[in-house]
Scaffold this motif. Structure first.
Motif, short mmCIF file in Angstrom:
data_model
loop_
_atom_site.label_atom_id
_atom_site.label_comp_id
_atom_site.label_asym_id
_atom_site.label_seq_id
_atom_site.Cartn_x
_atom_site.Cartn_y
_atom_site.Cartn_z
N LYS A 7 35.24 49.34 45.47
CA LYS A 7 34.47 48.13 44.65
C LYS A 7 35.44 47.28 43.52
CE LYS A 7 30.58 48.83 42.66
NZ LYS A 7 29.34 49.40 42.52
N GLY A 8 35.44 45.91 42.99
CA GLY A 8 35.99 45.75 41.71
C GLY A 8 34.96 45.01 41.61
N CYS A 9 34.78 44.53 39.87
CA CYS A 9 33.26 44.36 39.56
C CYS A 9 34.94 42.82 37.94
CB CYS A 9 32.48 44.38 38.89
SG CYS A 9 31.36 45.44 40.18
N TRP A 10 34.16 41.75 37.93
CA TRP A 10 34.36 40.38 37.24
C TRP A 10 33.19 40.01 36.57
CZ3 TRP A 10 36.86 42.29 41.61
CH2 TRP A 10 38.43 42.80 41.45
N ASP A 11 33.82 39.28 35.73
CA ASP A 11 32.89 38.13 34.38
C ASP A 11 32.81 37.78 35.54
OD1 ASP A 11 31.59 40.36 32.64
OD2 ASP A 11 33.32 40.46 31.71
N VAL A 12 32.36 36.38 34.56
CA VAL A 12 32.22 35.80 35.33
C VAL A 12 32.13 34.14 34.64
CG1 VAL A 12 31.25 33.54 37.57
CG2 VAL A 12 31.74 36.17 37.82
N ARG A 13 32.79 33.06 34.43
CA ARG A 13 32.78 31.35 33.99
C ARG A 13 32.41 29.99 34.89
NH1 ARG A 13 37.10 33.32 30.78
NH2 ARG A 13 38.07 31.07 31.49
N LEU A 14 31.38 29.34 34.89
CA LEU A 14 30.82 28.91 35.36
C LEU A 14 30.86 27.05 34.12
CD1 LEU A 14 27.82 30.38 37.31
CD2 LEU A 14 30.26 29.90 37.89
N ASP A 15 31.63 26.46 35.29
CA ASP A 15 31.35 25.35 34.90
C ASP A 15 31.46 23.92 35.45
OD1 ASP A 15 32.11 23.34 32.95
OD2 ASP A 15 33.97 23.82 32.43
N GLY A 16 29.81 23.53 35.89
CA GLY A 16 29.71 22.58 37.12
C GLY A 16 30.34 23.58 38.22
N ASP A 17 31.09 23.09 38.92
CA ASP A 17 31.57 22.61 40.14
C ASP A 17 32.65 24.86 40.46
OD1 ASP A 17 34.50 21.55 40.01
OD2 ASP A 17 33.91 20.18 42.38
N GLN A 18 33.10 24.97 38.88
CA GLN A 18 34.57 25.51 38.57
C GLN A 18 34.00 26.75 38.13
OE1 GLN A 18 37.65 24.00 39.12
NE2 GLN A 18 36.42 22.75 39.64
N VAL A 19 34.44 27.81 38.78
CA VAL A 19 34.30 29.43 38.72
C VAL A 19 35.70 29.87 37.85
CG1 VAL A 19 34.51 29.54 40.76
CG2 VAL A 19 33.48 31.14 39.06
N THR A 20 35.78 31.26 36.98
CA THR A 20 36.64 31.74 37.10
C THR A 20 36.54 32.85 36.68
OG1 THR A 20 37.42 29.81 34.91
CG2 THR A 20 38.49 31.45 34.61
N TRP A 21 36.97 33.92 37.59
CA TRP A 21 36.78 34.82 37.13
C TRP A 21 37.81 35.28 36.37
CZ3 TRP A 21 33.28 34.97 41.13
CH2 TRP A 21 33.69 34.74 42.33
N VAL A 22 37.04 36.45 35.65
CA VAL A 22 37.68 37.19 34.12
C VAL A 22 37.80 38.83 34.04
CG1 VAL A 22 37.07 37.22 31.23
CG2 VAL A 22 36.77 35.44 33.21
N LYS A 23 38.72 39.51 34.41
CA LYS A 23 38.48 40.92 34.23
C LYS A 23 39.53 41.65 33.10
CE LYS A 23 38.71 44.98 37.23
NZ LYS A 23 37.42 45.04 37.87
N ASP A 24 38.73 42.23 32.41
CA ASP A 24 39.26 42.54 31.12
C ASP A 24 39.38 42.25 29.94
OD1 ASP A 24 39.03 45.05 32.75
OD2 ASP A 24 40.52 45.37 33.19
N GLY A 25 38.66 40.89 30.46
CA GLY A 25 38.87 39.75 28.92
C GLY A 25 40.23 38.63 29.72
N ALA A 26 40.36 38.96 30.20
CA ALA A 26 41.15 37.81 30.60
C ALA A 26 41.47 37.69 31.82
CB ALA A 26 42.74 38.60 30.50
N ASP A 27 41.10 36.12 32.03
CA ASP A 27 41.52 35.27 33.56
C ASP A 27 42.37 35.91 33.80
OD1 ASP A 27 39.94 33.43 31.46
OD2 ASP A 27 40.56 31.71 31.51
N ASP A 28 41.57 35.83 35.44
CA ASP A 28 42.34 36.18 36.23
C ASP A 28 42.01 35.31 37.47
OD1 ASP A 28 43.47 39.29 37.81
OD2 ASP A 28 42.03 39.33 38.69
N GLY A 29 41.51 34.78 37.91
CA GLY A 29 41.21 33.68 38.59
C GLY A 29 40.59 32.42 38.92
N SER A 30 40.55 31.42 39.47
CA SER A 30 39.99 31.02 39.51
C SER A 30 39.37 29.79 40.63
CB SER A 30 40.22 29.53 38.50
OG SER A 30 41.43 28.88 38.87
N GLY A 31 38.39 28.76 40.54
CA GLY A 31 38.60 28.12 42.12
C GLY A 31 37.18 27.38 42.07
N THR A 32 36.73 26.34 43.50
CA THR A 32 36.34 25.30 43.13
C THR A 32 34.31 25.61 43.65
OG1 THR A 32 37.96 23.74 42.38
CG2 THR A 32 35.55 23.45 43.62
N ILE A 33 33.49 25.95 42.94
CA ILE A 33 32.50 26.09 44.17
C ILE A 33 32.14 24.82 45.64
CG2 ILE A 33 29.87 26.09 44.43
CD1 ILE A 33 30.26 27.58 41.12
#
Length: 115
Positions: free
Chosen positions: A81-107
């Motif tokens: 298992k790996g866990c990420w913080d998540v930032r949400l902005d409308g239909d956009q998601v950003t995966w945050v690992k150890d305080g740094a952006d690690d990926g993004s996507g569209t919901i």
């Protein structure tokens, strides 16, 4: 020394703002459960994943499980298992690992890829 004290004080003030920037566990569940995310990670890999309400991840050629622990989204693709913080902005998601952006996507609503 005076500059150091000011910088330290400013960093203490900014820290709660950064923490509040990430979604709560309830917000993560509401945005992603039963929906698909299509995007990419900072390592250059692309993904399209459907996050089933029951905790299954469905994708082309692979699967896994997902869940929310505290205020993080956790994934397990059979290698641990790996866990990420998540930032949400409308239909956009950003995966945050150890305080740094690690990926993004569209919901995307539901399971448009029919996984």
């Amino acid at each position: 020394m005076k500059h150091f004290v000011c910088a330290a004080a400013l960093s203490l003030i900014a820290a709660p703002v950064l923490a509040a920037d990430t979604a709560s566990g309830d917000e993560i569940r509401a945005a992603l459960s039963g929906n698909t995310v299509q995007g990419g990670m900072t390592d250059g890999s692309a993904y399209t994943e459907f996050y089933e309400d029951g905790g299954a991840i469905k994708a082309e050629g692979y699967g896994g499980t997902w869940g929310v622990e505290g205020d993080q989204m956790c994934f397990d693709y059979g290698e641990g298992k790996g866990c990420w913080d998540v930032r949400l902005d409308g239909d956009q998601v950003t995966w945050v690992k150890d305080g740094a952006d690690d990926g993004s996507g569209t919901i995307l609503d539901g399971n448009p890829s029919d996984f």
